[in-house]
Enzyme design. Structure first.
Site, mmCIF file in Angstrom:
data_model
loop_
_atom_site.group_PDB
_atom_site.id
_atom_site.type_symbol
_atom_site.label_atom_id
_atom_site.label_comp_id
_atom_site.label_asym_id
_atom_site.label_seq_id
_atom_site.Cartn_x
_atom_site.Cartn_y
_atom_site.Cartn_z
ATOM 1 N N ARG A 34 6.527 -23.562 -9.655
ATOM 2 C CA ARG A 34 6.149 -24.125 -8.356
ATOM 3 C C ARG A 34 5.430 -25.466 -8.508
ATOM 4 O O ARG A 34 5.557 -26.330 -7.635
ATOM 5 C CB ARG A 34 5.267 -23.140 -7.589
ATOM 6 N N LYS A 204 10.351 -2.456 -2.149
ATOM 7 C CA LYS A 204 10.197 -1.766 -0.871
ATOM 8 C C LYS A 204 11.265 -2.136 0.140
ATOM 9 O O LYS A 204 11.517 -3.312 0.376
ATOM 10 C CB LYS A 204 8.836 -2.126 -0.266
ATOM 11 N N GLY A 357 9.843 -14.506 -5.344
ATOM 12 C CA GLY A 357 8.992 -14.837 -6.487
ATOM 13 C C GLY A 357 9.351 -14.032 -7.722
ATOM 14 O O GLY A 357 9.494 -14.578 -8.817
HETATM 15 P P1 ADP Z 1 10.947 -10.674 -4.850
HETATM 16 O O1 ADP Z 1 9.550 -11.140 -5.192
HETATM 17 O O2 ADP Z 1 11.979 -11.336 -5.694
HETATM 18 O O3 ADP Z 1 11.236 -10.769 -3.381
HETATM 19 P P2 ADP Z 1 10.120 -7.951 -4.631
HETATM 20 O O4 ADP Z 1 8.708 -8.412 -4.581
HETATM 21 O O5 ADP Z 1 10.723 -7.424 -3.407
HETATM 22 O O6 ADP Z 1 11.039 -9.130 -5.214
HETATM 23 O O7 ADP Z 1 10.280 -6.807 -5.723
HETATM 24 C C1 ADP Z 1 9.986 -7.017 -7.058
HETATM 25 C C2 ADP Z 1 9.552 -5.747 -7.727
HETATM 26 O O8 ADP Z 1 10.458 -4.681 -7.503
HETATM 27 C C3 ADP Z 1 9.478 -5.930 -9.213
HETATM 28 O O9 ADP Z 1 8.129 -5.966 -9.603
HETATM 29 C C4 ADP Z 1 10.227 -4.730 -9.760
HETATM 30 O O10 ADP Z 1 9.560 -4.114 -10.838
HETATM 31 C C5 ADP Z 1 10.301 -3.803 -8.564
HETATM 32 N N1 ADP Z 1 11.381 -2.828 -8.699
HETATM 33 C C6 ADP Z 1 12.677 -3.042 -9.009
HETATM 34 N N2 ADP Z 1 13.340 -1.895 -9.153
HETATM 35 C C7 ADP Z 1 12.438 -0.908 -8.940
HETATM 36 C C8 ADP Z 1 12.501 0.534 -8.976
HETATM 37 N N3 ADP Z 1 13.632 1.157 -9.271
HETATM 38 N N4 ADP Z 1 11.374 1.208 -8.705
HETATM 39 C C9 ADP Z 1 10.231 0.565 -8.416
HETATM 40 N N5 ADP Z 1 10.099 -0.754 -8.394
HETATM 41 C C10 ADP Z 1 11.192 -1.493 -8.646
HETATM 42 MG MG MG Z 2 7.651 -10.188 -4.916
#
Ligand code: ADP
Ligand code: MG
Length: 402
Positions: A34, A204, A357
């Protein structure tokens, strides 16, 4: 939106609202993406004879008032140091956000010089819901400069004083990062080349349900993985063991699945999983060869058959948007799905956009070449809200007409 590059800035002081909210690991900056993304606008303004004073937020300071927050931190000091390294010139860090220290620095700095205000979230007013409270801080920020440039794309979805109120008080324009991000997101929302495939993962389902609902009308295929996939699988009657479930979202998820079916949008869910006995980095990974997860097991990644299925569903795509890692990529034993999906997307010839992120961090952690994707967005929430069709307060304040 007016472009910062078209502003006459020689001899003027420009307040640049940037997004420098980088991860801190034991006081050291992790991924400085960033900060790097903020350089083009700052460099351009300096080269054209402006004095640049940068304003940014950093982490989540805690406390009821300025003093408590400033004492607790985090200070932008490490960011000021990295910014100075990357710019190749000193960056003066003010001792406050828009108080005496920032005011004196802004008044005395000359053309070609850079300063950084302290973490704007030390000021509780930054995030206040009260227009007057934000307005008072905005006035102090605006008093530091002659011109405002909004370049903090990752904060554009926030109705915060430095994002939303300050630009109204000064001649304003959008920086290069914001313009680049908006240009790409606009391509995704207006007549994307088809097939348009959206890959969603992350923890989520509640974070992403609104964007899924909006994309149902636009994308041709939705590939759903990560933690949110289990709520979808549960809604279809599958067993998900101890995997994360958002039971309160089951109704909405069912509605989204029905809407997708009606709209002829293909929704593809995991057909196998990598599971473990517990949610931990050192847990023993185990492949479950079907969509159902046995009791006592937790899903941490998509399985090899799902990786292959997703790759097939991506192979003819002309436009791809990816948000949210398909597995717990932070732990090597559960990173294979994220690696496979990232690889399949990078093989697509067409517009490929990564937002979020953690998704961007995953791409960097996987050491994919920087040109593996058309665009890696610096804004997670901001890009999602844009795709949801919501008006972003920061863009509205800059005048998002064109
Ligand atoms: P972004 O920041 O790219 O939008 P999110 O914040 O929505 O992504 O989600 C990222 C998190 O989701 C990561 O820390 C990852 O570990 C978690 N994640 C991915 N798959 C799973 C899973 N099967 N169970 C729990 N957490 C998960
Ligand atoms: Mg995130």
């Amino acid at each position: 939106m007016r472009r910062a590059e078209d502003l006459e800035v020689r001899g003027r002081t420009v307040l640049v609202r940037a997004d420098l909210n980088v991860p801190l690991d034991n006081g050291a900056i992790g991924d400085d993406g960033r900060i790097r993304a903020s350089l083009p606008t700052i460099r351009d303004l300096l080269a054209r004879g402006a004095a640049v004073i940068v304003c940014a937020h950093f982490g989540r300071p805690k406390g009821d008032d300025y003093a408590e927050r400033a004492a607790g931190g985090p200070s932008l000091r490490p960011v000021a140091e990295r910014l100075a390294e990357l710019l190749g010139q000193p960056v003066t860090l003010a001792g406050d956000v828009a108080g005496e220290s920032a005011r004196v620095i802004a008044e005395t700095m000359g053309a070609g010089e850079v300063a950084l205000c302290e973490n704007v979230r030390f000021e509780p007013a930054e995030t206040s819901k009260d227009d007057e409270v934000r307005g008072e801080l905005a006035a102090r920020l605006a008093a530091l400069a002659d011109v405002y440039v909004g370049d903090g794309f990752g904060a554009m979805h926030r109705m915060h004083a430095s994002v939303y109120d300050t630009p109204r008080l000064l001649p304003h324009a959008a920086g290069q990062l914001v313009l680049a991000e908006v240009a790409v997101l606009r391509q995704l929302t207006t007549s994307p080349a088809r097939p348009y495939v959206v890959v969603l993962g992350g923890a989520k389902v509640s974070d992403k349900l609104a964007v899924i609902g909006n994309l149902v009308g636009k994308a041709d295929r939705l590939l759903i993985a990560g933690g949110m996939a289990y709520t979808f699988l549960a809604a279809q009657g599958h067993r998900i063991g101890d995997s994360i479930l958002q039971a309160e979202q089951l109704g909405q998820v069912t509605t989204v699945l029905a809407d997708a079916a009606k709209a002829g949008v293909e929704v593809i869910l995991p057909v196998d999983h990598v599971v473990a006995d517990r949610f931990a980095a050192d847990a023993q990974p185990e492949v479950v060869p079907g969509p159902d997860i046995p009791d006592g097991k937790t899903g941490l990644d998509i399985g090899p058959a799902t990786s292959e299925l997703f790759a097939r569903k991506l192979s003819d795509a002309k436009t791809v948007f990816w948000n949210g890692p398909p597995g717990v990529f932070e732990w090597p034993a559960f990173a294979a799905g994220t690696r496979a999906v990232a690889g399949a997307i990078s093989a697509v010839t067409g517009l490929t956009v990564v937002g979020g992120g953690d998704s961007a961090a995953a791409v960097r952690q996987l050491n994919l070449p920087p040109d593996a994707f058309s665009h890696i967005s610096t804004g997670g929430g901001a890009s999602l809200e844009y795709l949801e069709g919501r008006e972003l307060p920061g863009l509205a304040a800059l005048g998002d007409e064109t």
